[in-house]
Design a protein around this motif. Structure first.
Motif, PDB file in Angstrom:
ATOM      1  N   THR A 321     -24.234  33.013  66.893  1.00  0.00           N
ATOM      2  CA  THR A 321     -24.580  31.905  66.086  1.00  0.00           C
ATOM      3  C   THR A 321     -25.535  31.977  64.998  1.00  0.00           C
ATOM      4  N   PRO A 322     -25.422  31.329  63.915  1.00  0.00           N
ATOM      5  CA  PRO A 322     -26.251  31.451  62.652  1.00  0.00           C
ATOM      6  C   PRO A 322     -27.648  30.762  63.164  1.00  0.00           C
ATOM      7  N   VAL A 323     -28.571  31.199  62.597  1.00  0.00           N
ATOM      8  CA  VAL A 323     -30.107  30.319  62.921  1.00  0.00           C
ATOM      9  C   VAL A 323     -30.161  29.203  62.065  1.00  0.00           C
ATOM     10  N   PRO A 324     -30.367  28.086  62.436  1.00  0.00           N
ATOM     11  CA  PRO A 324     -30.482  26.982  61.636  1.00  0.00           C
ATOM     12  C   PRO A 324     -31.695  26.865  60.921  1.00  0.00           C
ATOM     13  N   GLN A 325     -31.525  26.461  59.446  1.00  0.00           N
ATOM     14  CA  GLN A 325     -32.402  26.657  58.335  1.00  0.00           C
ATOM     15  C   GLN A 325     -33.682  25.886  58.940  1.00  0.00           C
ATOM     16  N   SER A 326     -33.656  24.651  59.846  1.00  0.00           N
ATOM     17  CA  SER A 326     -34.874  24.237  60.189  1.00  0.00           C
ATOM     18  C   SER A 326     -35.518  24.803  61.183  1.00  0.00           C
ATOM     19  N   THR A 327     -34.932  25.898  61.828  1.00  0.00           N
ATOM     20  CA  THR A 327     -35.699  26.791  62.623  1.00  0.00           C
ATOM     21  C   THR A 327     -36.316  27.647  61.871  1.00  0.00           C
ATOM     22  N   LEU A 328     -35.552  28.395  61.001  1.00  0.00           N
ATOM     23  CA  LEU A 328     -36.480  29.306  60.201  1.00  0.00           C
ATOM     24  C   LEU A 328     -37.601  28.851  59.282  1.00  0.00           C
ATOM     25  N   ASP A 329     -37.468  27.555  59.085  1.00  0.00           N
ATOM     26  CA  ASP A 329     -38.848  26.849  58.331  1.00  0.00           C
ATOM     27  C   ASP A 329     -39.868  26.740  59.164  1.00  0.00           C
ATOM     28  N   MET A 330     -39.868  26.985  60.334  1.00  0.00           N
ATOM     29  CA  MET A 330     -41.031  26.504  61.211  1.00  0.00           C
ATOM     30  C   MET A 330     -41.844  28.022  61.409  1.00  0.00           C
ATOM     31  N   PHE A 331     -41.097  29.066  60.458  1.00  0.00           N
ATOM     32  CA  PHE A 331     -42.091  30.270  60.663  1.00  0.00           C
ATOM     33  C   PHE A 331     -42.045  30.797  59.297  1.00  0.00           C
ATOM     34  N   GLU A 332     -43.150  31.430  59.047  1.00  0.00           N
ATOM     35  CA  GLU A 332     -43.467  32.506  57.810  1.00  0.00           C
ATOM     36  C   GLU A 332     -42.581  33.466  57.665  1.00  0.00           C
ATOM     37  N   PRO A 333     -41.961  33.661  56.292  1.00  0.00           N
ATOM     38  CA  PRO A 333     -40.916  34.596  55.938  1.00  0.00           C
ATOM     39  C   PRO A 333     -41.513  36.078  56.357  1.00  0.00           C
ATOM     40  N   ARG A 334     -40.603  36.915  56.722  1.00  0.00           N
ATOM     41  CA  ARG A 334     -41.013  38.207  57.284  1.00  0.00           C
ATOM     42  C   ARG A 334     -41.810  38.446  58.581  1.00  0.00           C
ATOM     43  N   SER A 335     -42.132  37.346  59.029  1.00  0.00           N
ATOM     44  CA  SER A 335     -42.960  37.266  60.349  1.00  0.00           C
ATOM     45  C   SER A 335     -42.207  37.823  61.452  1.00  0.00           C
ATOM     46  N   TRP A 336     -42.843  38.219  62.561  1.00  0.00           N
ATOM     47  CA  TRP A 336     -42.259  38.837  63.627  1.00  0.00           C
ATOM     48  C   TRP A 336     -41.501  37.665  64.512  1.00  0.00           C
ATOM     49  N   GLU A 337     -41.796  36.208  64.255  1.00  0.00           N
ATOM     50  CA  GLU A 337     -41.053  35.049  64.749  1.00  0.00           C
ATOM     51  C   GLU A 337     -39.693  34.788  64.185  1.00  0.00           C
ATOM     52  N   ARG A 338     -39.476  35.051  62.878  1.00  0.00           N
ATOM     53  CA  ARG A 338     -38.282  35.073  62.306  1.00  0.00           C
ATOM     54  C   ARG A 338     -37.212  36.118  62.894  1.00  0.00           C
ATOM     55  N   GLU A 339     -37.988  37.300  63.117  1.00  0.00           N
ATOM     56  CA  GLU A 339     -37.173  38.595  63.595  1.00  0.00           C
ATOM     57  C   GLU A 339     -36.822  38.355  64.948  1.00  0.00           C
ATOM     58  N   VAL A 340     -37.364  37.869  65.857  1.00  0.00           N
ATOM     59  CA  VAL A 340     -37.271  37.557  67.107  1.00  0.00           C
ATOM     60  C   VAL A 340     -35.992  36.499  67.233  1.00  0.00           C
ATOM     61  N   ILE A 341     -36.330  35.469  66.338  1.00  0.00           N
ATOM     62  CA  ILE A 341     -35.266  34.240  66.506  1.00  0.00           C
ATOM     63  C   ILE A 341     -33.787  34.887  66.084  1.00  0.00           C
ATOM     64  N   GLY A 342     -33.710  35.570  65.171  1.00  0.00           N
ATOM     65  CA  GLY A 342     -32.647  36.274  64.847  1.00  0.00           C
ATOM     66  C   GLY A 342     -31.901  37.164  66.105  1.00  0.00           C
ATOM     67  N   HIS A 343     -32.655  37.633  66.989  1.00  0.00           N
ATOM     68  CA  HIS A 343     -32.074  38.301  67.943  1.00  0.00           C
ATOM     69  C   HIS A 343     -31.899  37.303  69.144  1.00  0.00           C
ATOM     70  N   CYS A 344     -32.483  36.109  69.112  1.00  0.00           N
ATOM     71  CA  CYS A 344     -32.165  35.166  70.165  1.00  0.00           C
ATOM     72  C   CYS A 344     -30.715  34.577  69.751  1.00  0.00           C
ATOM     73  N   HIS A 345     -30.451  34.746  68.636  1.00  0.00           N
ATOM     74  CA  HIS A 345     -28.883  34.151  68.338  1.00  0.00           C
ATOM     75  C   HIS A 345     -27.768  35.089  68.235  1.00  0.00           C
ATOM     76  N   THR A 346     -28.226  36.475  68.588  1.00  0.00           N
ATOM     77  CA  THR A 346     -27.220  37.431  68.517  1.00  0.00           C
ATOM     78  C   THR A 346     -27.044  38.381  69.564  1.00  0.00           C
ATOM     79  N   LYS A 347     -28.227  38.445  70.299  1.00  0.00           N
ATOM     80  CA  LYS A 347     -28.388  39.374  71.576  1.00  0.00           C
ATOM     81  C   LYS A 347     -28.438  38.688  72.846  1.00  0.00           C
TER      82      LYS A 347
END
Length: 594
Positions: A321-347
């Motif tokens: 599932t794609p990560v909602p933009q509202s979720t991405l906006d909670m974290f800084e670009p290129r932050s570890w949180e954004r990377e982990v959030i990506g895993h949370c929707h694909t792994k």
């Protein structure tokens, strides 16, 4: 590191002959058929037929002066039917324990009878010095745990059930691990804790670097510690039961209670320790070392959104599932949180559900560290997440020395030679044969017994427990050498009685390239340039050495001689090594001198 070569090979040959008729016994009411597997394996099972009369022979099997427990004799014999795995151990590998598919340790014939629904039992063999790992079987497979292994929490809660989520890494969701009352009690204790156990910003590290731990931007949760409340003790005991490891204060890091608020999480990390964390400590279970073996993470509530335990190295989920933009906006670009959030929707992720737990292993069934076990706590999006985890070690844990209340110990040497006792690596005492000594110690203190010196190879270990307060008795026995002659024919007894001289071989890679050491085609060690290692072996064994990989053609070999201690300096031009002759020393041009 020292790699043990099993002293059971002659015994294995004997037991391989002991029940050759097992596959063709009569079909009667006293016979069972079960499927035999390697530890944690879901493939290559072998159907075995066994009668109660044949199992009875295991009750009279002896090893030297000792009588083997029936379950151990059974496991050793079954090792002749499948390949038992233990990383870098010479073949054949001998199992010393056998477990049923529901977690029960096999000790008697009745445990091999079919299930209540008529299904064949599955039996898993575990090599000496390794631990049982639950088999994956297949995705979404549900396995009810025997109540003899993990008793149900209450009459209102069903048995503990494992749901298979991933084979590599080995991940399960566990149902019925805690009640809502227990979860609330753990949370209440954490909120009311004071001092060192009070809830505070989470840290990373072993605790050896700093008692306070090390704060890390990749871990933003808060945590407290609870090892003394009745509920914590119950959940710790339940976790040990689930992993089939005998509970021992020296094999746990305590119950860690964690709280996550929105945006908080934990970046991808392993639970195991790496060799570079302390070069003096052996973190390799297959070599007799210790590491975090399994993690049990219990979910104490159900947050509104986020907070799953995700495994980035596991297979991807379909559909992702794609990560909602509202979720991405909670974290800084290129932050570890954004990377982990990506895993949370694909792994693969284990979602928080009250009363359930995630069980995952940091060690493979054959004793290796599993790098695919890296995991992360998905940043929380809405609500509050509460969890509690316990790290369970396969042996005495690494880290700071724990000291509890005073305890009175009694130690008896039942060996035929002096035993050297050390405490946390420090010289403590020498006990003569048949000697007994008493000692004032403390709860959680750990002792090692060795032959020859305080720094000798461990033959036994002991941790001072909470109970009893006085008179904890450590009876130190010599390691059992299973020569398995009882119940066999005279010809088998003779072959089992063949003795081989044990030799300690020190190896040093003097090459400028990595070399691979093998024995009878089995890889034993990989040595980088300048690396040294040691192993226990036998006279007349022949080892091959190849460049870079054991798949390459050997450029040299070593024949073990009669000396008790030998050295092999590995050079490309140093051919025909053996333990009874001095090795040549050659320069890079091939000029050699004796």
């Amino acid at each position: 590191n020292t790699m043990e070569v099993p002293l059971l090979q002659a015994a294995f040959v004997a037991f391989a002959l002991l029940f050759q008729l097992a596959a063709s016994i009569p079909n009667d009411d006293n016979a069972v058929t079960f499927t035999l597997y390697d530890n944690g394996s879901s493939e290559n099972g072998v159907d075995i037929n066994l009668s109660s009369e044949q199992f009875q022979k295991y009750t009279t099997t002896s090893s030297g002066d000792d009588e083997l427990p029936p379950g151990e004799a059974f496991a050793i014999d079954m090792s002749s039917y499948i390949d038992v795995s233990k990383y870098m151990a010479p073949k054949p590998v001998i199992a010393t324990r056998a477990f049923r598919e529901d977690g029960e340790l096999i000790t008697e014939f009745q445990q091999l009878q079919p299930t209540a629904t008529g299904h064949k039992r599955r039996v898993y063999l575990v090599a000496e010095d390794l631990e049982f790992i639950w088999p994956f079987v297949e995705l979404w497979h549900n396995q009810t745990v025997s109540p003899n292994v993990v008793p149900p929490i209450s009459d209102d809660v069903g048995p503990v059930v494992l749901e298979s989520l991933s084979e590599t890494p080995r991940v399960f969701r566990i149902y019925n691990m805690a009640t809502e009352e227990e979860a609330n009690a753990i949370i209440s204790t954490a909120l009311n804790a004071t001092g060192d156990n009070a809830i505070k910003r989470s840290t990373v590290g072993s605790g050896k670097e700093s008692k306070e731990g090390v704060k890390d931007s990749g871990r933003t949760s808060e945590n407290a510690w609870d090892t003394d409340s009745p509920t914590a003790k119950a959940m710790i005991a339940r976790s040990f039961q689930l992993t089939n490891i005998e509970q021992d204060g020296g094999k746990q890091d305590g119950l860690q209670v964690v709280r996550y608020k929105p945006t908080q999480g934990y970046n991808t990390h392993p639970d195991y320790f790496k060799p570079k964390d302390d070069i003096e400590f052996n973190f390799y279970p297959y070599e007799g070392g210790s590491n975090r073996f399994a993690t049990v993470f219990m979910y104490l509530n159900e947050p509104e959104e986020g907070g799953s335990t995700v495994f980035p190295e596991a297979p991807g989920i379909v559909p992702s599932t794609p990560v909602p933009q509202s979720t991405l906006d909670m974290f800084e670009p290129r932050s570890w949180e954004r990377e982990v959030i990506g895993h949370c929707h694909t792994k693969l992720g284990v979602t928080p559900k009250l009363g359930t737990a995630a069980l995952f292993y940091s060690i493979t069934p054959d004793g290796r560290i599993d790098p695919s076990s890296h995991h992360a706590a998905c940043p929380l999006i809405k609500g509050i997440k509460w969890g509690a985890n316990i790290w369970i070690w396969n042996k005495q844990r690494y880290g700071e020395v724990r000291t509890g209340d005073p305890r009175y110990l009694i130690m008896t040497n039942e060996c035929d030679e002096d035993v050297y006792i050390s405490w946390e690596g420090r010289d403590s005492a020498i006990i003569p044969p048949s000697g007994t000594m008493s000692m004032n110690s403390f709860e959680h203190h750990r002792f090692k017994a060795s032959f020859g010196s305080y720094k000798g190879e461990k033959i036994a270990e002991f941790t001072a427990e909470s109970e009893p307060v006085e008179g904890q008795h450590w009876k130190i026995k010599a390691p059992r050498q299973r020569n398995l002659s009882a119940g066999t024919s005279s010809s088998v007894k003779q072959s089992a009685a063949v003795e081989q001289r044990t030799v300690t071989l020190h190896l040093s890679n003097e090459e400028k390239e990595t070399v691979c050491i093998s024995w009878q085609g089995q890889k034993l060690a990989v040595l980088t340039p300048g690396k040294k290692t040691s192993m226990n072996t036998f006279e007349n064994h022949v080892f091959d050495v190849s460049l870079r990989s054991c798949e390459s053609e050997p450029f040299d070999k070593y024949i073990v001689g009669a000396d008790e201690v030998q050295s092999w300096d590995i050079w490309r031009y140093n051919n025909n090594n053996n333990g009874n002759a001095e090795s040549e020393v050659c320069d890079e041009g091939g000029e050699c001198q004796g």
